[in-house]
Design an enzyme around this catalytic site. Structure first.
Site, short mmCIF file in Angstrom:
data_model
loop_
_atom_site.label_atom_id
_atom_site.label_comp_id
_atom_site.label_asym_id
_atom_site.label_seq_id
_atom_site.Cartn_x
_atom_site.Cartn_y
_atom_site.Cartn_z
N ASP A 408 0.88 -1.16 0.00
CA ASP A 408 0.00 0.00 0.00
C ASP A 408 0.92 1.22 0.00
OD1 ASP A 408 -2.38 1.58 0.36
OD2 ASP A 408 -1.71 1.85 2.43
N ASP A 605 -1.06 -0.80 6.34
CA ASP A 605 -1.04 -0.29 7.72
C ASP A 605 -2.04 -1.03 8.61
OD1 ASP A 605 -3.50 0.70 7.00
OD2 ASP A 605 -2.87 2.79 6.93
N ASP A 609 -6.51 -1.32 5.00
CA ASP A 609 -6.13 -2.35 4.04
C ASP A 609 -6.57 -3.74 4.46
OD1 ASP A 609 -4.66 -0.46 2.41
OD2 ASP A 609 -3.18 -0.45 4.01
#
Length: 708
Positions: A408, A605, A609
């Site tokens: 991410d 994190d 996500d």
């Protein structure tokens, strides 16, 4: 840690009026006690013991668990070795009887020596052999394990020798029977001591929590044991002390070192309303905290419990090793019996017995049994030391096969805390309303915006109702009676809201600079824009470089604009950067990669996500700190250090290599050993010694995991 002393005892009366007790664990060895436990006083408390032997070991050694088991094996080895060597020396003298066959006094003395050897060998069989015998034959059935092979070999030699002594036969093998058990006990000592060393990290964590705590009751300060702290107690903590319990600060202000839990070395300022965590260190503040949760839910205790659960898991390769060992035993017994029959028909009973015992002993699958789990235990412990919580041995094994890693962007490849670079709104009230709404969000952008508003004095306490999160788009809620929306351009389009030209220009400028634009809408009108600048983590280029060297494909999945995606490609050299993705688009990207037969890891994190982390074969959540129970992640990184990602993969590959080496050695060793034993070229004692050396090799090879 829960006080088992306070657990209620459940008794039920069955038809035969026999009380049934709840299952407890032995204070010394940790083995479940299904019957009524023996209770002995330990430091002023009644503790449960499964037997007097465990209590005696505790009183003698002062250590518990695997370390105490190792000490017990060492003590048994010393006792058995002393008597076995006496047996061995007297047996050597007895074997010289053929030199004086016509001397009646010598022969009479030899007969006497046989009884002395019997007396010396019997304690060894009782102390070392009976526990193994009990494990091999329990509940009225034969258990197919390594103890079965040892029992068949050693006790057949012992009882044949006893028969020979009383019938004056020459077949006396007490030295073989005792030495087999002594060598096996030494092997068990090596194994348990290695396991104890692998689990020392948990004991080190336990020591981080102070044994005593100062509790304020009725205005008086009372020192009590840590285990006696209860929910609602007021605990006083002075500078330099460890925090004894999780609690909320009622009084005081100061810095606390939370590096144990978060991996961040920078001290954290704590004040009234903040939470303190067990095992962290109070640097310069004086605090009074109110304990807000039971001991089993304290962060450090949850950490330890998670690690215990992790160690209880089994990797697929571990299950394969267990299966091999299970089916290996019947095959070995068949080979041993067949070889015994062959040699009995050709050279008689004595030779057949020697061959039978040699085959059984050289074939003990100890190396199979400990080769995989020991390497996995050490690997998991090493990961924990680095702040990498791998939630299972199966996860560690799968991690070694990762071929693609997706990252991410926000809070992962870039710094978690983004900076507000530009704000344009119709008036200050728009910003204040947006700030009130953003206070309810956990998104990194929201926290940065709230921080900006605090510095500018734009923070107000506004009532917020109907707060909702639209993943991948933005948030909404009613603030001071007004409907407020905050999110991306696609969110505004989804709401059918038109963006004014002046805000579009600000958006275009932000995208050119690689900044993130976020719009603010009040009711049915877009009334402001906030842009956020972000920095790529300084360790990110090195991490990407290392992953590429490991021949792992690297990609980035982000909902950000293509402009910043271009910057990532240029600075990190990553070709696969997919921008403008919604949560379901990330899932699709991961699924496509998995259909190619690749093991996929997703790094995020752990907050926004979660779906992607769950979809990937390996989900890695960063910056977990005190939040150790992120269900969406297979691996939790306590810090925000990206270097932990390739580090964990390197560790997993090292563990896999060591396990395969162990299994290969165990397999080759058994084939060669059985061949030598069947042909009569390996005596039982040397077979037992070779088995110990094989286990020692596997243990030494497993320890190499620490040199990753």
């Amino acid at each position: 840690m829960a006080d088992k002393k306070n657990n209620p005892k459940i008794t039920m009366e069955c038809e035969c009026s026999v009380p049934i007790y709840e299952t407890k664990e032995c204070y010394q060895c940790g083995i479940p006690i299904t019957g009524k436990p023996l209770k002995y006083d330990v430091d002023g408390r009644q503790q449960n013991f499964c037997c007097f032997g465990c209590y005696l070991i505790y009183k003698t050694t002062g250590v518990r668990g695997e370390e105490s088991t190792a000490v017990a094996f060492l003590g048994k080895f010393g006792f058995g070795y002393f008597f076995a060597m006496l047996v061995f020396m007297l047996s050597t003298y007895m074997y010289g009887a053929h030199l004086t066959p016509d001397d009646p006094e010598a022969q009479a003395f030899i007969g006497f020596i046989k009884y002395v050897i019997l007396i010396l060998a019997t304690p060894v069989m009782l102390l070392l052999g009976v526990p193994i015998l009990r494990n091999a034959f329990s509940d009225g059935k034969i258990n197919l394990n390594t103890d079965t092979l040892i029992v068949l070999g050693s006790f057949s030699a012992y009882f044949l020798s006893v028969y020979s002594v009383f019938t004056n036969k020459p077949s006396v093998y007490f030295e073989t029977a005792t030495m087999i058990l002594v060598l096996m006990t030494f092997a068990r000592y090596i194994e348990t001591s290695s396991r104890a060393k692998a689990s020392n990290f948990m004991k080190e964590l336990l020591k981080l929590s102070p044994e005593k705590a100062v509790v304020i009751k009725n205005g008086k300060e009372i020192e009590i044991n840590r285990d006696d702290i209860k929910v609602g107690d007021i605990v006083k903590i002075i500078p330099g002390e460890k925090i004894p319990a999780d609690g909320v600060v009622l009084e005081g202000k100061g810095h606390v070192d939370e590096s144990l839990l978060t991996g961040e070395t920078k001290p954290v300022l704590k004040s009234v309303g903040d939470e303190l965590y067990t095992g962290t260190t109070n640097i310069d503040g004086s605090f009074k905290i109110k304990v807000n949760k039971p001991s089993e839910d304290w962060t450090l205790n949850r950490f330890i419990q998670i690690m215990k659960e992790i160690r209880a898991t089994k990797a697929p390769i571990n299950r394969i090793a267990d299966t091999i060992a299970y089916y290996f035993l019947p095959v070995v017994i068949t080979i041993a019996v067949s070889a015994g029959i062959y040699w009995y028909l050709n050279e008689g009973f004595e030779k057949a017995l020697i061959i039978f015992m040699s085959v059984l002993l050289i074939s003990c699958p100890c190396a199979f049994s400990i080769g995989a789990p020991l390497a996995l235990w050490i690997g998991l412990s090493e990961a924990m030391r680095e702040g990498i919580i791998i939630k299972g041995a199966d996860i560690l094994e799968k991690l070694s096969t990762v071929k693609t890693v997706f990252f991410d962007k926000t809070g992962t490849i870039t710094d978690r805390n983004m900076v507000v670079s530009y704000v344009k709104a119709l008036d200050e009230d728009v910003v204040k309303l947006a700030c009130c709404l953003e206070k309810n969000s956990e998104h990194p952008l929201a926290k940065s915006f709230v921080s900006y508003c605090m510095k500018k004095g734009l923070v107000e306490d506004c009532p917020v109702e109907d707060f909702k999160v639209h993943f991948g788009y933005g948030i909404e809620g009613i603030v001071n009676g007004k409907k407020v929306y905050i999110g991306s351009r696609s969110y505004m389009e989804r709401l059918d809201l038109n963006i004014p030209d002046q805000l579009k220009k600000a958006e275009e400028k932000a995208e050119v600079n690689g900044e993130i634009p976020v719009f603010i809408a009040i009711e049915d009108k877009v009334a402001g824009i906030v842009t956020f600048s972000q920095n790529i983590r300084k360790e990110a280029p090195k991490v990407v470089q290392v992953l590429k060297k490991l021949k792992i494909k690297v990609g980035i999945l982000t909902g950000d604009t293509p402009y910043f995606a271009k910057i990532l490609k240029e600075k990190l050299g990553i070709e696969d950067v997919r921008a403008g993705l919604l949560p379901h688009d990330k899932l699709k990207a991961i699924e496509e990669e998995k259909t190619k037969g690749k093991t996929v890891a997703m790094v995020g994190d752990g907050i926004n996500d979660a779906p992607a982390l769950t979809k990937a074969d390996i989900g890695i959540a960063m910056g977990c700190g005190t939040d150790l129970t992120r269900e969406s992640a297979n691996i939790s990184l306590l810090s925000d250090d990206l270097r932990k990602v390739p580090l964990s993969i390197l560790l997993a590959k090292k563990v896999r290599k060591v396990i395969y080496t162990n299994m290969f050695w165990a397999f080759i060793y058994n084939i060669i050993g059985i061949g030598l034993a069947v042909t009569g070229k390996l005596s039982p004692i040397f077979a037992a010694l070779a088995m110990v050396l094989s286990s020692a090799f596997v243990i030494a090879n497993s320890v190499r995991v620490k040199n990753w």
